[in-house]
Each structure stands twice: as C-alpha cells, then as structure tokens.
Design an enzyme around this catalytic site. Structure first.
Site, short mmCIF file in Angstrom:
data_model
loop_
_atom_site.label_atom_id
_atom_site.label_comp_id
_atom_site.label_asym_id
_atom_site.label_seq_id
_atom_site.Cartn_x
_atom_site.Cartn_y
_atom_site.Cartn_z
CB SER A 1 -1.00 -0.20 1.14
OG SER A 1 -2.00 0.74 1.04
CG ASP B 1 -7.26 -3.48 -2.18
OD1 ASP B 1 -7.84 -2.25 -1.23
OD2 ASP B 1 -6.01 -3.60 -1.91
CG HIS C 1 -5.53 -2.51 1.31
ND1 HIS C 1 -4.97 -2.39 0.13
CD2 HIS C 1 -5.14 -1.77 2.28
CE1 HIS C 1 -4.19 -1.54 0.30
NE2 HIS C 1 -4.02 -0.88 1.42
#
Lengths: 280, 280
Positions: free
Chosen positions: B149, B225, B258
């Site tokens: 991320s 995600d 995620h």
C-alpha cells in the site's frame, strides 16, 4: 443457533472467518475463528481444533499462527475458539492474567461465582463442535486437536476424555500436570474447589495415571521457554506416556521460547502430521 | 550508532530481532525489525526490504506477514522499518489515520512543521541501510525491496530513484500514483507544499514518465481491495510500465482484499522471486 459473521478474508485460496454466537453453555456471546481451505464443492474436510493459551482469544493464532498455507495444502479446516467466557456480566480476577477471563482452563467450574459462565469444557466438547458441524463442510469423523500452553493442556485433557472423537493429538508447550504447578493450582482450586480428586479429570498426567490412553501424540517444547521448569514440566508427560505405553513423540527444541515465533515455526509440521492421520 | 535489542526470538531456525536506535535523520528513536535466517558462519546474505502501509509499524508484517519460512528456505535477511517518526515531540494530525504518525509516505518533508522529523526518504535510503550493513551479515550488493500500500509506493519510488541499489522490486497493492489520489494529495501537499512538480520524485508513475526505469517488477493486487479504485489505481502503473518498456508482472487476484490475509498468502512467493534475482 445463529452465527454472526464478523469478518471473512480470502487467504491461500480459502476463507478465514471470524464468527460469534450466543452460547447456551456459557450464557455469553462467544467468538471463534474458522479457516476453510479451498475444496471441491460438496467435499467434507477433516477438522483440526486449536486451543489457545493464557490471555489469548481466537485472534492470536489466527493472526500469528501461520497455519493457512498448510491447511490449504492438506485440505484441513482449522477451528480456534476463545479461552474463556467474556462480557461485563462475567466475573473476573482483576489484574490476574492467569485466572478469570482469558484463562478458562477448559474446565466446567463447579464453584461460585465461576460456575455460571466458566463452562469451557462443555463448550469445547459439545456446543462448538455441533455448531461447526452444522455450518461448515466438516467431516466430524475426522477430527484432530492441538493447542498451546493452557490450550495444550486443553487439547490433551479433551483428547484423553474423548478417545473416540480425535484421531490425532498434538500440543505446543502444554501444561501437562496442572494439579502440580502454580498456574493450575490457582485455577483448579478456584474453579473446582479444594478437593483435589475433582481436579484429576482436568490433568493430563492424572488422566493417564487413571487409565486414559491416546493412540498417538506429538509435542513440541522449546528449551528457552521461561515457563518450562515451573509451569509446564514436560518431563512428567514423557514419564507418564512411557509408563502407560502411549506412543508419544515429545520433541525438545534448542533455543525456542514460549511465543508464537515458536508455534508458527512448527504449526505447519503439526498440520501435516495431523493430516496424515486424518486422511485427505 | 548504538542499537538497542528490544527482543530476539528464534523462529524457523533463525532469529527475529526487534531493535531501536536514536536516528540522526529523524531526530527520534526509531524501531525496526530484522529477521536473520539460519546461515553458515561468516556467510553474507541478500536483504529484502519491506516497507509497510498506513497506520502500521514494523510489528504488523513481523507478526502477520508469514515470511520467515521463505526467508529460511532461501537464505534472505528481511528488514521491516517503521512508517514514520514517533514520539511526543513529533507533530501529528490528530484523528487522521492517513497523515502524520504512521503515514510518513517515505518522503523528506520540506514544509513546517513536518520537515524537522518527517525525513523517511533519507532514513530508508541512507541511515537504516548503513545500520543494517554494520550490524547484520548482509551483502549490500544484493538488495531487493517490496512493500504494501503506502509501503508499496515507498518500494517503487525508492527503487526507481536508486536503480543500482536494488536488483529486484515488488509490491503488494501499491499506491502507484499518489499525486492523483486523495491519500497522496493530502500527504504530498502538506509534506512538500503546493508545487506539484516537487511531488514527482515521490510518485512512481511520474518517475517512470520522467525516465526512471526498473529491470523487473512483480505486483500483486486483490480485486476485492476496497482501495483499488480510488487510491491504488493499479492500471496507471500497468500503462506506464507498458509505455516505458518495463517488464512488469502485475497480477490481479480474484477475491483478495487489502489485509495481511492477502499479503501473507503471496509474500512467500515474493521471497522466492526476489531470491532468484538476488542469488543464494
């Protein structure tokens, strides 16, 4: 019984669930986790139970156990219950990490004020298996059990009392003789009272002395585990198994401690070992 | 520079360390983790850097990443830094999870009050590598980098700016074009000011547009995600790599989100991929 799905995350091709339900046994809401590996539609899979240690919930092993790769490889469902009842109504021992909430010791308490909610034996032996069987693709004729520390104690006593239910039994750094160590003496005296005969149903070494048997047993124990000498006393289990003719593989690992760094190192091996005994 | 060893746990035959030191770059105490796999005495091992995402410290991947088995198998050192300076003296954005502490974005801030401590670019590019080289059996000619991320963004920009340092680059669900998404616009405008030209050194897609190149790239991204559409925009990286002739393997994974359940599923594969490029 209604299951509430708290979370569902895809991992290693399967699904990691965290769930809760209103337990009739403990009179509280109980949370647990279940990993279901990828599988053919309609298939029924063997189940490995993992009982956690002092201060833990389902979350510790779910986050740190590193079991999903092996579950996916071997096609095993992994169930991780909580270690005690929870909630504002549940009596607790403030500032004691080794008694009360997070420290149910897998017993059905008989003493006030614990006996109302602290019924983890019945919860693990009866209510939760029925819930798992009803809601997941579990083949309940193929169950194994393992656990860590207080949960290793839980795995051992649960298997020794239910020899027909579990085809395979293992443990990480288990408390093998709670009646003879400080953690166990505190918990069993408060949950069960002062009559030490009543403790024997919750003490692996005593159960073996009293005639209970296992067909197999794998135990991993680190030599750098701070609790080994005073609380775990692995040697007492080795001796009891030898005397009783229980084929136990008790492995001492140089330099490993009591943490999930130790458990995660060997949990994949335990999965493979259980899978071999549970069938694909 | 003195390293303080906060913890050391044996795992998969090696040692998981958590360490802290007084950083000259950030002017704060900084914590990070290093896993050193089992190795022959005197051997020098390749290093994989893992940069973490928003709200994380070294601890998230250390506890949930499931990388140690693969590090042990492939003989790779794994370093996980923190994501920002910490401490009471460090300015923060109260109640904003995506800015301030836990959200350093791997930049050297130029704006008050951030510029004094928020110097994560220099910390990751200079101070921490020197510390790792001096204290662990690391072969600094064989480094790879990855991240998740915000840390995937960090891995990409760090590699694009230092093409001779990293032999292999990968990322999990990276923010590929921070200048074009809300998380990045907030962070870069506050850390670097309103001149968007100054942001380009911290934006992977802009760096590629401006001529930076990679020899290889592996990216994993889940289709479930929640941040994919608004914040991550993987497609912009695919297009930039295609246009620039960067050989990028960008894999979309059906149903993955995620979380660390996603990362842990694929981090072992990334380790193997990096190890192949870093040499045994």
């Amino acid at each position: 019984m209604t299951l509430e799905y708290l979370s569902q995350n895809k991992a290693f091709g399967g699904d990691q669930f965290v769930l809760s339900h209103q337990s009739e046994t403990t009179g509280t809401e109980m949370t647990f986790s279940v990993y279901v590996p990828p599988h053919a539609q309609g298939a029924k899979l063997p189940v490995l139970w993992y009982l956690s240690g002092l201060t833990c919930t389902h979350a510790n092993v779910t986050e740190k156990g590193e079991y999903r790769a092996a579950c996916a490889e071997h096609g095993v469902i992994f169930v991780a219950p909580d270690t005690s009842p929870r909630g504002d109504d549940v009596p607790d021992a403030k500032d004691e990490y080794d008694f009360g909430k997070g420290a149910g010791f897998y017993v059905d308490a008989t003493q006030q004020p614990w006996s109302k909610h602290y019924r983890m034996r019945s919860y693990i032996e009866e209510e939760l298996p029925a819930l798992v069987a009803a809601n997941f693709p579990a083949d309940m004729t193929r169950q194994g059990i393992t656990g860590h520390s207080m949960g290793g104690h839980g795995a051992l006593i649960t298997a020794l009392r239910n020899p027909d239910r579990f085809r395979s039994v293992s443990a990480f750094a288990p408390i093998v003789a709670p009646a003879k160590v400080p953690w166990g003496e505190k918990a069993l005296s408060r949950y069960l009272g002062d009559d030490r005969d009543a403790w024997r149903a919750y003490d692996a070494v005593a159960l073996i002395e009293d005639g209970a048997r296992l067909d197999n047993l794998l135990v991993d124990q680190g030599t750098a585990d701070n609790f080994l000498e005073e609380q775990l006393k692995t040697g007492l289990l080795s001796m009891a198994c030898a005397k009783a003719g229980i084929p136990a593989d008790i492995r001492m690992w140089e330099g490993y401690d009591h943490s999930y760094y130790f458990i995660s190192t060997f949990l994949g091996e335990h999965l493979a070992w259980h899978a071999e005994r549970l069938g694909k």
